[in-house]
Design an enzyme around this catalytic site. Sequence first.
Site: not given
Ligand code: PLP
Length: 407
Positions: A248, A316, A345
């Site tokens: 994650p 803008c 992100y």
């Molecule tokens: C290959 C892969 N693993 C893990 C993640 C992590 O995803 P998240 O931040 O939703 O846990 C991503 C995100 O897009 C990904 O592309």
Amino acid sequence: MGTPTYAYVEKRLRRQCERLRTLTHDLPARLLYAVKANPNPAVLRVMRSEGLGLDVVSPGERVLAERLGFAPEQVLFSANNLTDAEMRAAQESGVLLNIGERSRLEAFGQAFPGARVCLRLNPKVEAGHHEHVVTADARSKFGIPAEEIASARAVAEAHDLRVVGLHQHIGSGIRDVAPFEQAVRVLLNAAEAFPGLEFVNVGGGIGIPYRPDQEPLEADRFQRAVGAPLRHFLEAHPSGGLSFWFEPGRFLVAEAGVLLVRVNTLKRASGRVFAGTDSGMGHLMRPAVYGAYHGVYNLSNPEGPLKPYDVVGNVCEGGDVFARQRPVQQIREGDLLAVLDAGAYGMAMASTYNLRPLPAEVMIRPDGRLDLARRRRPPEELIDALLEAEETAATRSPTAPASPAAY
Ligand SMILES: Cc1ncc(COP(=O)(O)O)c(C=O)c1O
């Protein structure tokens, strides 16, 4: 502290690592952090000290991992349309490649016969908080479709590749366990055909509650829906040595970060009050790109009465809005606002649109100390970079054209 600044709370990062361990405690699990969510080195160092490895998705992320001292065995490189040169550099660095296209697998097999490799599967399960972050439906560019996995295995066999891992990542921001359950079923089904597997990687994607009325993904339900089938698979294949990987990003870092912005302009118009800040969509794109919700908290007036505001930026664009008609503690010009849950992100996707420099980043340590994690760069650096090519050309002899390699 100046603004705009991303602030990360180390304690919260560690708390999420602990939660992830709890989610997976009854499995032989290996935990990776998806660097793309937030590549700040201070964040990565916390992850390393928590014993996590890394999921990287680009040469830049791979090299950063290496420079921070992550061993190659701690890193999985989930490749996505790599060039031959990028693929070669990754393989030579010692990290394991996770390949999701048959033609790339073919190129990899030709270049590195007999090598270890992980295959990324597309289990065709649609999930994610927005269509842009769905990575496993039939339209997705990612992964080898489940029905093509036998032909991918044939490609691997033709080059004596050792398929040691099977991977999926179905999407991001998922708070319901059903898609994970469905995808794990497909993944484990495919795993039956690979007797030499060392691991099955369930990917990332666990969502967090951004809105006050949202619930986090329930640990019990996750353990039942995802943990139980993985355990059953292990019991049915007692050869030993198989582990389950999780990678994650958002779950580990989103709630640990805020974007601090200062209000410089209050404007009443069309029955609304706009709170104009010194940051904007370039610094936190999620509201503009995904229509994402981020809480807003007035740090300068925490006890103030709640009033509705359009909290906007200095870019803008009409879409340069952090929050519309959002109840926030009464805002005055000069107040410091925290845009919440911005650790994932946020800075990772930030841009210098409108020639606005990127925010600074700081890490708040458990003892309250503030460590600078990335300095704020002066606007002149942006301008210098823009003018560099012209200024270099001006110093070159008019008869000597630039070499194509310069492009
Ligand atoms: C290959 C892969 N693993 C893990 C993640 C992590 O995803 P998240 O931040 O939703 O846990 C991503 C995100 O897009 C990904 O592309």
